[in-house]
Design a protein around this motif. Structure first.
Motif, PDB file in Angstrom:
ATOM      1  N   UNK A 182       3.584 -24.623   9.801  1.00  0.00           N
ATOM      2  CA  UNK A 182       4.850 -25.333   9.850  1.00  0.00           C
ATOM      3  C   UNK A 182       4.713 -26.475  10.855  1.00  0.00           C
ATOM      4  N   UNK A 183       5.831 -27.119  11.153  1.00  0.00           N
ATOM      5  CA  UNK A 183       5.831 -28.261  12.057  1.00  0.00           C
ATOM      6  C   UNK A 183       5.278 -27.896  13.438  1.00  0.00           C
ATOM      7  N   UNK A 184       5.582 -26.691  13.885  1.00  0.00           N
ATOM      8  CA  UNK A 184       5.131 -26.272  15.209  1.00  0.00           C
ATOM      9  C   UNK A 184       3.637 -25.984  15.201  1.00  0.00           C
ATOM     10  N   UNK A 185       3.180 -25.214  14.230  1.00  0.00           N
ATOM     11  CA  UNK A 185       1.775 -24.819  14.160  1.00  0.00           C
ATOM     12  C   UNK A 185       0.853 -26.027  13.995  1.00  0.00           C
ATOM     13  N   UNK A 186       1.281 -27.004  13.207  1.00  0.00           N
ATOM     14  CA  UNK A 186       0.448 -28.182  12.950  1.00  0.00           C
ATOM     15  C   UNK A 186       0.835 -29.373  13.825  1.00  0.00           C
ATOM     16  N   UNK A 187       1.690 -29.141  14.799  1.00  0.00           N
ATOM     17  CA  UNK A 187       2.178 -30.243  15.623  1.00  0.00           C
ATOM     18  C   UNK A 187       1.099 -30.989  16.382  1.00  0.00           C
ATOM     19  N   UNK A 188      -0.012 -30.333  16.653  1.00  0.00           N
ATOM     20  CA  UNK A 188      -1.110 -30.953  17.400  1.00  0.00           C
ATOM     21  C   UNK A 188      -1.908 -31.958  16.565  1.00  0.00           C
ATOM     22  N   UNK A 189      -1.815 -31.843  15.234  1.00  0.00           N
ATOM     23  CA  UNK A 189      -2.740 -32.554  14.360  1.00  0.00           C
ATOM     24  C   UNK A 189      -2.557 -34.080  14.318  1.00  0.00           C
ATOM     25  N   UNK A 190      -1.334 -34.614  14.169  1.00  0.00           N
ATOM     26  CA  UNK A 190      -1.203 -36.073  14.087  1.00  0.00           C
ATOM     27  C   UNK A 190      -1.833 -36.814  15.266  1.00  0.00           C
ATOM     28  N   UNK A 191      -1.579 -36.344  16.481  1.00  0.00           N
ATOM     29  CA  UNK A 191      -2.138 -37.003  17.664  1.00  0.00           C
ATOM     30  C   UNK A 191      -3.665 -36.903  17.668  1.00  0.00           C
ATOM     31  N   UNK A 192      -4.179 -35.752  17.227  1.00  0.00           N
ATOM     32  CA  UNK A 192      -5.625 -35.555  17.207  1.00  0.00           C
ATOM     33  C   UNK A 192      -6.282 -36.464  16.178  1.00  0.00           C
ATOM     34  N   UNK A 193      -5.635 -36.643  15.039  1.00  0.00           N
ATOM     35  CA  UNK A 193      -6.163 -37.547  14.013  1.00  0.00           C
ATOM     36  C   UNK A 193      -6.284 -38.962  14.565  1.00  0.00           C
ATOM     37  N   UNK A 194      -5.300 -39.368  15.344  1.00  0.00           N
ATOM     38  CA  UNK A 194      -5.295 -40.722  15.892  1.00  0.00           C
ATOM     39  C   UNK A 194      -6.188 -40.855  17.124  1.00  0.00           C
ATOM     40  N   UNK A 195      -6.728 -39.742  17.585  1.00  0.00           N
ATOM     41  CA  UNK A 195      -7.570 -39.746  18.774  1.00  0.00           C
ATOM     42  C   UNK A 195      -9.016 -40.121  18.476  1.00  0.00           C
TER      43      UNK A 195
END
Length: 205
Positions: A182-195
């Motif tokens: 869900x939004x919480x579990x995958x919340x880390x992913x957008x920032x990591x993709x842009x990293x």
């Protein structure tokens, strides 16, 4: 003999040792028949022997051969439920991607050219996610499955190495992490993709 690289050896070592529950007394592992061991890399043989001596009962599959066969026949290798879950999440976050690009090694499940990123969504059983409870070993035809898992691990390792050599970043997202995503579990992913992280596997046990 199954030939595997150093990274795959480490992964297969985890596969083998993580299948044992600790026991204080010697209890031979049923998967380690002489016939099976004779066809494996010498290093892997030593790991199996170690597991037999210091560990005990192997975590085997919980379904019978007929049920496992039916389950295997219904599994897709593209557009799987975990993959669709990840795609919907990323699309909702504004990411755009290409699917199963044939010109890239391993035909990554998702390719995000803007971020120079390839993402693989791996099934925990087929790719033997290290220490994952879903990465079981079938009770029947165990020798076949051990060989298949070793080949899969080796292929995954080579694919990642080829992509990294070409300048791509590579993320491996495992099925188990997407089962209740869900939004919480995958919340880390957008920032990591842009990293800037070049290689990542999630979740890790």
């Amino acid at each position: 003999m199954v030939k595997i690289g150093s990274g795959a050896k480490r992964a297969l070592k985890d596969v083998i040792l993580s299948r044992y529950a600790f026991r204080s007394t010697y209890n031979p592992c049923p998967v380690s028949t002489n016939k099976t061991i004779s066809r494996l890399d010498p290093t892997v043989k030593s790991w199996i022997s170690f597991g037999e001596r210091f560990y005990g009962e192997e975590r085997m599959d919980t379904v019978d051969a007929k049920t496992r066969s039916r389950m295997m026949s219904g599994i897709r290798n593209k557009n799987t439920k975990p993959e669709l879950t990840l795609r919907r999440y990323l699309h909702a976050k504004g990411f755009r991607y290409r699917l199963h690009v044939k010109t890239l090694p391993g035909q990554p499940d998702l390719v995000l050219p803007k971020y120079n990123l390839c993402i693989f969504v791996h099934g925990c059983f087929w790719h033997q996610h290290s220490r994952c409870p879903y990465a079981t070993i079938p009770k029947s035809n165990t020798e076949f499955w051990l060989k298949k898992f070793a080949i899969n691990i080796n292929r995954d390792e080579k694919t990642i190495a080829l992509l990294l050599d070409r300048g791509w970043r590579v993320f491996t997202i495992w099925e188990c992490g997407l089962r209740k995503a869900d939004e919480v579990i995958l919340g880390w992913l957008p920032k990591t993709i842009k990293g800037q992280e070049r290689i990542l596997t999630w979740p890790e046990y």
